[in-house]
Write an enzyme that holds these catalytic residues in place. Structure first.
Site, PDB file in Angstrom:
ATOM      1  N   GLU A 132      35.709   5.727  -9.198  1.00 19.36           N
ATOM      2  CA  GLU A 132      36.306   7.061  -9.158  1.00 19.36           C
ATOM      3  C   GLU A 132      37.607   7.013  -8.369  1.00 19.36           C
ATOM      4  OE1 GLU A 132      34.962  11.674  -8.151  1.00 19.36           O
ATOM      5  OE2 GLU A 132      33.609  10.011  -7.708  1.00 19.36           O
ATOM      6  N   GLU A 163      24.995   7.734 -11.639  1.00 21.64           N
ATOM      7  CA  GLU A 163      25.352   7.658 -10.212  1.00 21.64           C
ATOM      8  C   GLU A 163      24.079   7.411  -9.426  1.00 21.64           C
ATOM      9  OE1 GLU A 163      27.892  10.637  -8.463  1.00 21.64           O
ATOM     10  OE2 GLU A 163      29.038  10.898 -10.320  1.00 21.64           O
ATOM     11  N   GLN A 193      29.769   3.140  -5.312  1.00 20.79           N
ATOM     12  CA  GLN A 193      30.763   2.821  -6.328  1.00 20.79           C
ATOM     13  C   GLN A 193      31.165   1.368  -6.194  1.00 20.79           C
ATOM     14  OE1 GLN A 193      33.987   5.636  -6.524  1.00 20.79           O
ATOM     15  NE2 GLN A 193      32.610   7.381  -6.593  1.00 20.79           N
ATOM     16  N   ASN A 223      30.858  16.061 -15.803  1.00 22.62           N
ATOM     17  CA  ASN A 223      30.159  15.416 -14.695  1.00 22.62           C
ATOM     18  C   ASN A 223      29.626  16.474 -13.746  1.00 22.62           C
ATOM     19  OD1 ASN A 223      29.684  13.159 -12.568  1.00 22.62           O
ATOM     20  ND2 ASN A 223      30.955  14.660 -11.506  1.00 22.62           N
ATOM     21  N   GLU A 224      28.363  16.359 -13.406  1.00 24.14           N
ATOM     22  CA  GLU A 224      27.740  17.278 -12.437  1.00 24.14           C
ATOM     23  C   GLU A 224      28.174  18.718 -12.698  1.00 24.14           C
ATOM     24  OE1 GLU A 224      28.063  15.934  -8.368  1.00 24.14           O
ATOM     25  OE2 GLU A 224      26.948  14.096  -8.790  1.00 24.14           O
ATOM     26  N   TYR A 231      20.865   9.919  -5.272  1.00 23.90           N
ATOM     27  CA  TYR A 231      21.328   9.107  -4.152  1.00 23.90           C
ATOM     28  C   TYR A 231      20.200   8.934  -3.139  1.00 23.90           C
ATOM     29  CZ  TYR A 231      26.148   9.359  -5.779  1.00 23.90           C
ATOM     30  OH  TYR A 231      27.295   9.223  -6.515  1.00 23.90           O
TER      31      TYR A 231
END
Length: 498
Positions: free
Chosen positions: A27, A306, A355, A174-175, A250
Protein backbone atom coordinates in the site's frame (compact mmCIF):
# COMPACT_ATOMS: atom_id res chain seq x y z
CA UNK A 1 8.14 -32.24 27.54
CA UNK A 2 4.82 -32.81 25.77
CA UNK A 3 4.21 -35.86 23.57
CA UNK A 4 2.03 -35.67 20.49
CA UNK A 5 1.35 -38.09 17.65
CA UNK A 6 0.69 -36.63 14.21
CA UNK A 7 -1.05 -39.09 11.89
CA UNK A 8 -0.56 -38.39 8.17
CA UNK A 9 -2.02 -40.55 5.40
CA UNK A 10 0.47 -40.00 2.61
CA UNK A 11 -1.82 -41.57 0.01
CA UNK A 12 -4.94 -39.51 0.82
CA UNK A 13 -4.48 -36.08 -0.72
CA UNK A 14 -6.86 -33.19 -0.22
CA UNK A 15 -7.47 -29.86 -1.99
CA UNK A 16 -4.62 -28.08 -3.72
CA UNK A 17 -2.96 -25.37 -1.65
CA UNK A 18 -3.05 -22.43 -4.05
CA UNK A 19 0.23 -20.57 -4.36
CA UNK A 20 -1.85 -17.41 -3.97
CA UNK A 21 -2.25 -18.18 -0.25
CA UNK A 22 1.33 -16.88 -0.05
CA UNK A 23 0.42 -13.50 -1.53
CA UNK A 24 1.59 -10.04 -0.50
CA UNK A 25 0.25 -6.53 -0.08
CA UNK A 26 1.86 -3.18 -0.91
CA UNK A 27 0.00 0.00 0.00
CA UNK A 28 1.00 3.62 -0.39
CA UNK A 29 1.64 3.74 3.34
CA UNK A 30 4.76 4.87 5.15
CA UNK A 31 7.90 3.51 3.47
CA UNK A 32 6.34 0.50 1.78
CA UNK A 33 6.36 1.95 -1.74
CA UNK A 34 8.60 5.01 -1.48
CA UNK A 35 11.92 3.92 0.03
CA UNK A 36 10.79 0.30 -0.01
CA UNK A 37 9.96 -0.80 -3.54
CA UNK A 38 10.65 2.53 -5.22
CA UNK A 39 13.81 4.63 -4.89
CA UNK A 40 13.71 6.47 -8.22
CA UNK A 41 15.96 6.18 -11.22
CA UNK A 42 18.51 8.69 -9.83
CA UNK A 43 19.06 6.77 -6.58
CA UNK A 44 22.55 5.40 -5.79
CA UNK A 45 20.78 2.25 -4.56
CA UNK A 46 20.84 -0.31 -7.41
CA UNK A 47 17.54 -0.13 -9.25
CA UNK A 48 15.85 -0.87 -12.53
CA UNK A 49 13.67 1.97 -13.71
CA UNK A 50 13.51 3.22 -10.12
CA UNK A 51 12.53 -0.15 -8.60
CA UNK A 52 14.85 -1.28 -5.82
CA UNK A 53 16.62 -4.47 -6.94
CA UNK A 54 17.68 -5.89 -3.56
CA UNK A 55 14.02 -5.97 -2.49
CA UNK A 56 13.09 -7.65 -5.78
CA UNK A 57 15.81 -10.27 -5.33
CA UNK A 58 14.72 -11.07 -1.79
CA UNK A 59 11.07 -11.48 -2.77
CA UNK A 60 11.79 -13.56 -5.85
CA UNK A 61 13.41 -16.11 -3.53
CA UNK A 62 9.98 -16.59 -1.94
CA UNK A 63 8.32 -17.44 -5.27
CA UNK A 64 6.04 -14.47 -4.58
CA UNK A 65 2.78 -15.34 -6.38
CA UNK A 66 0.88 -12.03 -6.34
CA UNK A 67 1.05 -8.46 -5.09
CA UNK A 68 -1.98 -6.40 -4.03
CA UNK A 69 -1.85 -2.62 -4.73
CA UNK A 70 -2.42 0.37 -4.21
CA UNK A 71 -4.27 -0.30 -0.94
CA UNK A 72 -5.83 -0.73 1.54
CA UNK A 73 -7.51 2.45 2.59
CA UNK A 74 -5.36 4.40 0.14
CA UNK A 75 -7.03 2.63 -2.80
CA UNK A 76 -10.33 4.41 -2.21
CA UNK A 77 -8.83 7.87 -2.53
CA UNK A 78 -6.49 6.93 -5.40
CA UNK A 79 -7.39 8.02 -8.92
CA UNK A 80 -5.32 5.97 -11.32
CA UNK A 81 -5.12 8.55 -14.13
CA UNK A 82 -3.09 10.77 -11.79
CA UNK A 83 -0.37 8.10 -11.86
CA UNK A 84 0.26 7.72 -15.61
CA UNK A 85 2.16 9.81 -18.15
CA UNK A 86 5.40 11.77 -17.57
CA UNK A 87 6.16 11.74 -13.85
CA UNK A 88 6.99 15.42 -13.63
CA UNK A 89 3.51 16.22 -14.98
CA UNK A 90 1.55 13.99 -12.61
CA UNK A 91 -0.66 15.85 -10.14
CA UNK A 92 0.05 15.55 -6.43
CA UNK A 93 -2.37 14.54 -3.70
CA UNK A 94 -2.51 14.26 0.08
CA UNK A 95 -2.50 10.78 1.60
CA UNK A 96 -5.12 11.53 4.26
CA UNK A 97 -5.22 8.00 5.66
CA UNK A 98 -1.53 7.48 6.32
CA UNK A 99 0.47 10.31 7.84
CA UNK A 100 -1.26 13.15 5.97
CA UNK A 101 1.78 13.37 3.70
CA UNK A 102 1.94 14.52 0.09
CA UNK A 103 1.94 11.81 -2.60
CA UNK A 104 3.68 12.75 -5.85
CA UNK A 105 2.23 9.84 -7.86
CA UNK A 106 5.64 8.90 -9.26
CA UNK A 107 4.82 5.26 -8.60
CA UNK A 108 1.71 4.51 -10.63
CA UNK A 109 0.20 1.89 -12.92
CA UNK A 110 3.18 1.42 -15.27
CA UNK A 111 5.65 1.31 -12.39
CA UNK A 112 3.53 -1.24 -10.52
CA UNK A 113 3.23 -3.47 -13.57
CA UNK A 114 7.00 -3.24 -14.12
CA UNK A 115 7.50 -4.26 -10.48
CA UNK A 116 5.23 -7.30 -10.91
CA UNK A 117 7.15 -8.33 -14.02
CA UNK A 118 10.46 -8.10 -12.13
CA UNK A 119 9.02 -10.12 -9.25
CA UNK A 120 7.39 -12.70 -11.49
CA UNK A 121 4.18 -12.02 -9.53
CA UNK A 122 0.59 -11.61 -10.69
CA UNK A 123 -0.85 -8.12 -10.08
CA UNK A 124 -3.88 -7.75 -7.82
CA UNK A 125 -5.36 -4.27 -8.24
CA UNK A 126 -7.74 -2.81 -5.69
CA UNK A 127 -10.15 -0.41 -7.39
CA UNK A 128 -11.57 2.83 -6.03
CA UNK A 129 -15.22 2.42 -5.02
CA UNK A 130 -15.20 4.80 -2.04
CA UNK A 131 -14.45 8.03 -3.93
CA UNK A 132 -14.24 6.84 -7.52
CA UNK A 133 -16.75 6.00 -10.24
CA UNK A 134 -17.83 2.94 -12.18
CA UNK A 135 -16.45 4.55 -15.34
CA UNK A 136 -13.08 5.18 -13.72
CA UNK A 137 -12.60 1.55 -12.73
CA UNK A 138 -13.96 0.26 -16.02
CA UNK A 139 -11.48 2.40 -17.93
CA UNK A 140 -8.60 1.17 -15.74
CA UNK A 141 -9.43 -2.40 -16.72
CA UNK A 142 -9.58 -1.34 -20.37
CA UNK A 143 -6.30 0.61 -20.15
CA UNK A 144 -4.43 -2.36 -18.74
CA UNK A 145 -5.95 -5.35 -20.53
CA UNK A 146 -7.52 -4.38 -23.85
CA UNK A 147 -5.79 -5.01 -27.18
CA UNK A 148 -6.54 -3.44 -30.57
CA UNK A 149 -7.86 0.10 -30.56
CA UNK A 150 -9.93 2.13 -28.10
CA UNK A 151 -9.55 5.42 -26.23
CA UNK A 152 -7.82 3.79 -23.26
CA UNK A 153 -5.64 1.61 -25.50
CA UNK A 154 -4.45 4.67 -27.40
CA UNK A 155 -3.64 6.40 -24.12
CA UNK A 156 -1.68 3.39 -22.88
CA UNK A 157 0.30 3.22 -26.11
CA UNK A 158 1.02 6.95 -25.89
CA UNK A 159 2.48 6.26 -22.45
CA UNK A 160 4.89 3.70 -23.85
CA UNK A 161 3.15 0.33 -23.51
CA UNK A 162 2.12 -1.21 -26.81
CA UNK A 163 0.85 -4.61 -25.69
CA UNK A 164 -1.80 -5.09 -23.00
CA UNK A 165 -0.91 -6.66 -19.68
CA UNK A 166 -2.64 -9.65 -18.18
CA UNK A 167 -4.36 -8.60 -14.95
CA UNK A 168 -6.66 -11.23 -13.53
CA UNK A 169 -7.28 -10.12 -9.94
CA UNK A 170 -9.40 -7.02 -9.27
CA UNK A 171 -10.71 -5.89 -5.91
CA UNK A 172 -14.05 -4.05 -6.00
CA UNK A 173 -13.21 -1.55 -3.28
CA UNK A 174 -11.57 -2.10 0.10
CA UNK A 175 -13.07 -2.21 3.58
CA UNK A 176 -16.23 -0.57 2.32
CA UNK A 177 -17.67 -1.04 5.82
CA UNK A 178 -14.99 1.37 7.09
CA UNK A 179 -12.35 3.53 5.41
CA UNK A 180 -13.69 2.56 1.99
CA UNK A 181 -16.94 4.47 2.44
CA UNK A 182 -18.58 3.47 5.76
CA UNK A 183 -21.28 1.69 3.76
CA UNK A 184 -24.02 -0.64 4.86
CA UNK A 185 -23.69 -4.20 3.56
CA UNK A 186 -26.91 -3.88 1.54
CA UNK A 187 -25.75 -0.67 -0.15
CA UNK A 188 -22.31 -2.03 -0.97
CA UNK A 189 -23.76 -5.30 -2.28
CA UNK A 190 -25.65 -3.37 -4.96
CA UNK A 191 -22.52 -1.40 -5.83
CA UNK A 192 -20.50 -4.61 -6.11
CA UNK A 193 -22.92 -5.94 -8.72
CA UNK A 194 -22.80 -2.64 -10.62
CA UNK A 195 -19.00 -2.28 -10.60
CA UNK A 196 -18.52 -5.95 -11.47
CA UNK A 197 -20.80 -5.54 -14.48
CA UNK A 198 -18.64 -2.82 -16.00
CA UNK A 199 -15.30 -4.41 -15.14
CA UNK A 200 -15.27 -6.37 -18.37
CA UNK A 201 -13.22 -9.22 -19.75
CA UNK A 202 -11.18 -7.94 -22.70
CA UNK A 203 -9.98 -10.60 -25.11
CA UNK A 204 -8.74 -13.65 -23.26
CA UNK A 205 -8.02 -11.71 -20.05
CA UNK A 206 -10.65 -13.17 -17.71
CA UNK A 207 -11.18 -11.15 -14.55
CA UNK A 208 -11.36 -12.61 -11.06
CA UNK A 209 -13.48 -9.97 -9.35
CA UNK A 210 -13.16 -9.85 -5.57
CA UNK A 211 -15.96 -8.14 -3.65
CA UNK A 212 -15.00 -6.17 -0.56
CA UNK A 213 -15.94 -8.49 2.29
CA UNK A 214 -16.16 -8.53 6.04
CA UNK A 215 -14.01 -7.55 8.96
CA UNK A 216 -13.25 -10.37 11.38
CA UNK A 217 -16.39 -12.39 12.23
CA UNK A 218 -19.03 -10.24 10.52
CA UNK A 219 -20.82 -13.21 8.95
CA UNK A 220 -23.88 -11.11 8.15
CA UNK A 221 -21.81 -9.05 5.69
CA UNK A 222 -20.76 -12.27 3.96
CA UNK A 223 -24.33 -13.52 3.82
CA UNK A 224 -25.54 -10.23 2.33
CA UNK A 225 -22.99 -10.51 -0.47
CA UNK A 226 -23.78 -14.16 -1.12
CA UNK A 227 -27.48 -13.32 -1.39
CA UNK A 228 -26.63 -11.13 -4.38
CA UNK A 229 -25.34 -14.08 -6.39
CA UNK A 230 -27.31 -17.06 -5.09
CA UNK A 231 -30.21 -18.11 -2.88
CA UNK A 232 -30.46 -19.99 0.39
CA UNK A 233 -29.86 -23.68 -0.22
CA UNK A 234 -29.69 -23.29 -4.00
CA UNK A 235 -28.00 -26.02 -6.01
CA UNK A 236 -27.65 -23.73 -9.02
CA UNK A 237 -24.31 -22.16 -9.93
CA UNK A 238 -24.06 -18.65 -8.39
CA UNK A 239 -24.44 -15.66 -10.67
CA UNK A 240 -21.13 -14.57 -12.11
CA UNK A 241 -21.04 -10.97 -10.85
CA UNK A 242 -17.98 -11.54 -8.69
CA UNK A 243 -15.85 -14.63 -8.30
CA UNK A 244 -14.70 -14.16 -4.70
CA UNK A 245 -15.22 -12.08 -1.61
CA UNK A 246 -12.67 -10.93 0.91
CA UNK A 247 -12.23 -10.87 4.66
CA UNK A 248 -9.68 -9.02 6.82
CA UNK A 249 -8.27 -10.17 10.14
CA UNK A 250 -5.34 -8.80 12.15
CA UNK A 251 -3.68 -10.47 15.14
CA UNK A 252 -3.46 -8.26 18.23
CA UNK A 253 -2.45 -9.13 21.79
CA UNK A 254 -4.44 -6.29 23.33
CA UNK A 255 -7.16 -3.75 22.56
CA UNK A 256 -6.98 -1.61 19.42
CA UNK A 257 -6.03 1.51 21.35
CA UNK A 258 -3.14 -0.24 23.13
CA UNK A 259 -1.82 -2.96 20.84
CA UNK A 260 1.49 -3.34 22.68
CA UNK A 261 5.11 -3.27 21.63
CA UNK A 262 6.51 -5.41 18.84
CA UNK A 263 9.63 -6.21 20.89
CA UNK A 264 8.90 -5.42 24.55
CA UNK A 265 6.43 -8.10 25.64
CA UNK A 266 6.20 -10.89 28.19
CA UNK A 267 5.13 -14.52 28.04
CA UNK A 268 1.50 -13.69 28.81
CA UNK A 269 1.47 -11.26 25.87
CA UNK A 270 2.95 -14.01 23.71
CA UNK A 271 0.27 -16.55 24.59
CA UNK A 272 -2.48 -13.98 24.06
CA UNK A 273 -0.99 -13.38 20.61
CA UNK A 274 -0.97 -17.07 19.76
CA UNK A 275 -4.59 -17.41 20.90
CA UNK A 276 -5.53 -14.46 18.68
CA UNK A 277 -3.64 -15.97 15.75
CA UNK A 278 -5.49 -19.29 16.09
CA UNK A 279 -8.81 -17.43 16.01
CA UNK A 280 -8.46 -17.10 12.24
CA UNK A 281 -9.43 -20.78 11.98
CA UNK A 282 -12.82 -20.11 13.55
CA UNK A 283 -13.34 -16.99 11.45
CA UNK A 284 -12.56 -18.72 8.17
CA UNK A 285 -14.80 -21.62 9.19
CA UNK A 286 -17.64 -19.20 9.92
CA UNK A 287 -17.43 -17.40 6.60
CA UNK A 288 -16.98 -20.67 4.71
CA UNK A 289 -20.06 -22.13 6.40
CA UNK A 290 -22.19 -19.16 5.37
CA UNK A 291 -20.87 -19.42 1.81
CA UNK A 292 -21.54 -23.17 1.71
CA UNK A 293 -25.25 -22.53 2.24
CA UNK A 294 -25.39 -20.36 -0.89
CA UNK A 295 -22.59 -22.04 -2.85
CA UNK A 296 -22.34 -25.73 -1.90
CA UNK A 297 -20.18 -26.40 -4.94
CA UNK A 298 -17.58 -23.94 -3.64
CA UNK A 299 -17.23 -22.07 -6.91
CA UNK A 300 -16.88 -18.70 -5.14
CA UNK A 301 -13.55 -18.06 -3.48
CA UNK A 302 -12.76 -16.61 -0.08
CA UNK A 303 -9.83 -14.19 -0.05
CA UNK A 304 -8.05 -13.10 3.14
CA UNK A 305 -6.35 -10.15 1.51
CA UNK A 306 -5.17 -8.50 4.74
CA UNK A 307 -3.73 -10.46 7.65
CA UNK A 308 -0.84 -10.26 10.07
CA UNK A 309 0.23 -8.77 13.38
CA UNK A 310 -0.42 -5.14 14.28
CA UNK A 311 1.59 -3.54 17.08
CA UNK A 312 2.17 0.01 18.27
CA UNK A 313 4.60 1.82 15.98
CA UNK A 314 8.27 1.98 16.90
CA UNK A 315 9.11 4.93 19.16
CA UNK A 316 10.16 8.03 17.26
CA UNK A 317 8.51 7.03 13.98
CA UNK A 318 5.54 8.64 12.26
CA UNK A 319 2.43 7.02 13.82
CA UNK A 320 0.77 7.08 10.39
CA UNK A 321 3.57 5.01 8.83
CA UNK A 322 2.87 1.82 10.82
CA UNK A 323 6.50 0.78 11.06
CA UNK A 324 7.06 -2.05 13.54
CA UNK A 325 9.84 -4.51 14.26
CA UNK A 326 9.38 -8.19 13.51
CA UNK A 327 10.37 -10.85 16.05
CA UNK A 328 10.28 -14.62 16.39
CA UNK A 329 6.77 -14.15 17.82
CA UNK A 330 5.63 -12.70 14.49
CA UNK A 331 7.21 -15.62 12.64
CA UNK A 332 5.22 -18.11 14.73
CA UNK A 333 2.03 -16.16 14.04
CA UNK A 334 2.78 -16.64 10.33
CA UNK A 335 3.50 -20.36 10.67
CA UNK A 336 0.20 -20.92 12.53
CA UNK A 337 -1.70 -18.95 9.89
CA UNK A 338 -0.28 -21.04 7.06
CA UNK A 339 -1.24 -24.29 8.77
CA UNK A 340 -4.79 -22.96 9.04
CA UNK A 341 -4.78 -21.68 5.46
CA UNK A 342 -3.81 -25.15 4.23
CA UNK A 343 -6.71 -26.62 6.18
CA UNK A 344 -9.13 -24.26 4.38
CA UNK A 345 -7.63 -24.70 0.91
CA UNK A 346 -10.94 -25.88 -0.61
CA UNK A 347 -12.53 -22.44 -0.09
CA UNK A 348 -9.62 -20.07 0.62
CA UNK A 349 -8.14 -19.07 -2.74
CA UNK A 350 -5.82 -16.23 -1.77
CA UNK A 351 -4.25 -14.53 1.25
CA UNK A 352 -2.11 -11.38 1.40
CA UNK A 353 0.08 -10.50 4.35
CA UNK A 354 0.10 -6.87 5.44
CA UNK A 355 2.53 -5.63 4.32
CA UNK A 356 5.53 -6.51 2.21
CA UNK A 357 8.12 -3.82 3.04
CA UNK A 358 8.57 -1.57 6.12
CA UNK A 359 4.92 -1.69 7.22
CA UNK A 360 3.23 -3.94 9.82
CA UNK A 361 4.34 -7.61 9.51
CA UNK A 362 6.82 -6.99 6.73
CA UNK A 363 9.01 -9.42 4.80
CA UNK A 364 11.90 -7.00 4.56
CA UNK A 365 12.95 -3.82 6.34
CA UNK A 366 15.00 -1.18 4.56
CA UNK A 367 16.98 1.76 5.92
CA UNK A 368 18.90 3.66 3.27
CA UNK A 369 20.91 1.06 1.39
CA UNK A 370 20.51 -1.53 4.19
CA UNK A 371 18.07 -4.41 3.82
CA UNK A 372 17.13 -6.90 6.53
CA UNK A 373 15.14 -10.09 6.12
CA UNK A 374 12.63 -10.50 8.94
CA UNK A 375 11.81 -13.74 10.83
CA UNK A 376 8.46 -13.75 9.02
CA UNK A 377 10.28 -13.72 5.68
CA UNK A 378 11.99 -16.97 6.64
CA UNK A 379 8.67 -18.70 7.37
CA UNK A 380 7.49 -17.81 3.86
CA UNK A 381 10.74 -19.13 2.39
CA UNK A 382 10.75 -22.37 4.41
CA UNK A 383 7.10 -23.01 3.50
CA UNK A 384 7.24 -22.18 -0.22
CA UNK A 385 7.18 -25.87 -1.15
CA UNK A 386 3.50 -25.93 -0.14
CA UNK A 387 2.60 -23.65 -3.04
CA UNK A 388 0.31 -25.48 -5.49
CA UNK A 389 0.89 -28.75 -3.61
CA UNK A 390 -1.82 -31.25 -2.64
CA UNK A 391 -2.72 -30.92 1.02
CA UNK A 392 -2.31 -33.81 3.45
CA UNK A 393 -4.48 -33.81 6.56
CA UNK A 394 -2.55 -33.94 9.84
CA UNK A 395 -4.43 -35.57 12.73
CA UNK A 396 -2.96 -34.56 16.11
CA UNK A 397 -3.33 -36.87 19.10
CA UNK A 398 -1.97 -35.99 22.50
CA UNK A 399 -2.99 -35.32 26.08
CA UNK A 400 -5.60 -32.91 24.72
CA UNK A 401 -7.86 -33.74 21.74
CA UNK A 402 -6.07 -31.05 19.78
CA UNK A 403 -2.88 -29.90 21.47
CA UNK A 404 -3.00 -26.10 21.65
CA UNK A 405 0.75 -25.61 21.64
CA UNK A 406 1.48 -27.56 18.50
CA UNK A 407 0.57 -26.51 14.97
CA UNK A 408 1.17 -28.63 11.86
CA UNK A 409 0.38 -29.06 8.19
CA UNK A 410 1.67 -31.17 5.32
CA UNK A 411 1.51 -31.43 1.54
CA UNK A 412 2.90 -33.42 -1.37
CA UNK A 413 4.01 -32.12 -4.75
CA UNK A 414 5.97 -33.83 -7.53
CA UNK A 415 6.70 -36.78 -5.27
CA UNK A 416 8.08 -34.66 -2.43
CA UNK A 417 6.45 -34.28 0.98
CA UNK A 418 6.78 -31.10 3.05
CA UNK A 419 5.74 -31.16 6.71
CA UNK A 420 5.60 -27.95 8.79
CA UNK A 421 5.64 -28.12 12.59
CA UNK A 422 5.46 -25.31 15.15
CA UNK A 423 6.04 -25.71 18.87
CA UNK A 424 4.28 -22.70 20.38
CA UNK A 425 5.26 -23.49 23.95
CA UNK A 426 7.43 -20.65 25.20
CA UNK A 427 9.51 -22.80 27.56
CA UNK A 428 9.12 -26.54 26.96
CA UNK A 429 10.21 -28.77 24.06
CA UNK A 430 7.69 -30.95 22.25
CA UNK A 431 8.24 -34.51 21.09
CA UNK A 432 6.21 -35.29 17.97
CA UNK A 433 5.82 -38.80 16.59
CA UNK A 434 4.95 -38.72 12.90
CA UNK A 435 2.75 -41.75 12.24
CA UNK A 436 3.02 -42.03 8.47
CA UNK A 437 0.50 -44.25 6.73
CA UNK A 438 -0.15 -45.24 3.14
CA UNK A 439 3.47 -44.78 2.16
CA UNK A 440 6.92 -44.01 3.47
CA UNK A 441 9.53 -41.32 3.15
CA UNK A 442 13.04 -41.39 1.81
CA UNK A 443 15.97 -39.44 3.22
CA UNK A 444 14.61 -36.49 5.21
CA UNK A 445 16.19 -33.05 5.47
CA UNK A 446 15.03 -30.60 8.11
CA UNK A 447 15.41 -26.91 8.92
CA UNK A 448 14.57 -24.92 12.02
CA UNK A 449 13.75 -21.29 12.76
CA UNK A 450 14.11 -20.29 16.40
CA UNK A 451 16.11 -18.00 18.68
CA UNK A 452 17.14 -17.68 22.31
CA UNK A 453 14.28 -15.31 23.05
CA UNK A 454 10.82 -14.75 21.62
CA UNK A 455 11.70 -11.06 21.41
CA UNK A 456 14.74 -11.64 19.19
CA UNK A 457 14.72 -9.94 15.79
CA UNK A 458 17.00 -9.01 12.92
CA UNK A 459 18.54 -5.60 12.36
CA UNK A 460 21.42 -4.04 10.41
CA UNK A 461 24.60 -5.55 11.86
CA UNK A 462 22.63 -8.45 13.34
CA UNK A 463 20.79 -9.74 10.28
CA UNK A 464 21.10 -13.44 11.19
CA UNK A 465 19.82 -13.36 14.78
CA UNK A 466 16.67 -15.20 13.66
CA UNK A 467 17.48 -17.24 10.57
CA UNK A 468 16.91 -20.83 9.45
CA UNK A 469 19.53 -23.49 9.97
CA UNK A 470 19.85 -27.23 9.51
CA UNK A 471 18.04 -29.37 12.08
CA UNK A 472 18.87 -32.95 13.01
CA UNK A 473 16.90 -33.78 16.17
CA UNK A 474 14.84 -36.44 14.44
CA UNK A 475 15.04 -40.20 14.20
CA UNK A 476 13.41 -42.96 12.20
CA UNK A 477 10.80 -45.15 13.92
CA UNK A 478 8.76 -48.17 12.88
CA UNK A 479 5.85 -45.88 11.97
CA UNK A 480 7.71 -42.92 10.53
CA UNK A 481 9.73 -40.25 12.34
CA UNK A 482 10.16 -38.83 15.81
CA UNK A 483 10.99 -35.14 16.03
CA UNK A 484 11.86 -33.16 19.15
CA UNK A 485 11.01 -29.50 18.68
CA UNK A 486 12.75 -26.94 20.89
CA UNK A 487 10.58 -24.32 22.63
CA UNK A 488 9.18 -21.55 20.40
CA UNK A 489 10.39 -23.07 17.16
CA UNK A 490 9.27 -23.66 13.58
CA UNK A 491 10.58 -26.74 11.76
CA UNK A 492 10.09 -28.01 8.22
CA UNK A 493 10.79 -31.57 7.08
CA UNK A 494 11.27 -32.36 3.42
CA UNK A 495 11.51 -35.87 1.95
CA UNK A 496 10.76 -37.81 -1.23
CA UNK A 497 7.98 -40.39 -1.20
CA UNK A 498 9.72 -43.76 -1.10
Amino acid sequence: MSDTTAVINLDLTGPTISRHLYGHFAEHLGRCVYGGFWVGEDSPIPNEGGIRLDVVEALRALNIPNLRWPGGCFADEYHWKDGIGPREQRPRMVNTHWGNVEENNHFGTHEFMALCELLGAEPYISGNVGSGTVQEMSEWVEYLTRDGDSPMVRQRKANGREEPWRVKFWGIGNETWGCGGNMRAEYYADLARQYATYCRDHGDNKLYRIASGAADADYQWTETLMQQISCFGCEATPKNFFQALSVHYYTLAGPWEAKGSATDFDTDDYYRTMAAARKIDRILTGHSTVMDVYDPGRTVGLVLDEWGTWWDVEPGTNPGFLFQQNTLRDALVASVHFDIFHKHAARLHMANIAQTVNVLQAMVLTDGDNLVLTPTYHVFEMNKGHQDASSLTVHLRGEDPEPERLSASASVKDGTVLISLSNLDAAEPARVTLDLRGGSLGATTARILTADRLQDHNAPGAAETVAPRAFDDLKTTDRGLEVTLPPHSFVTLRAPLA
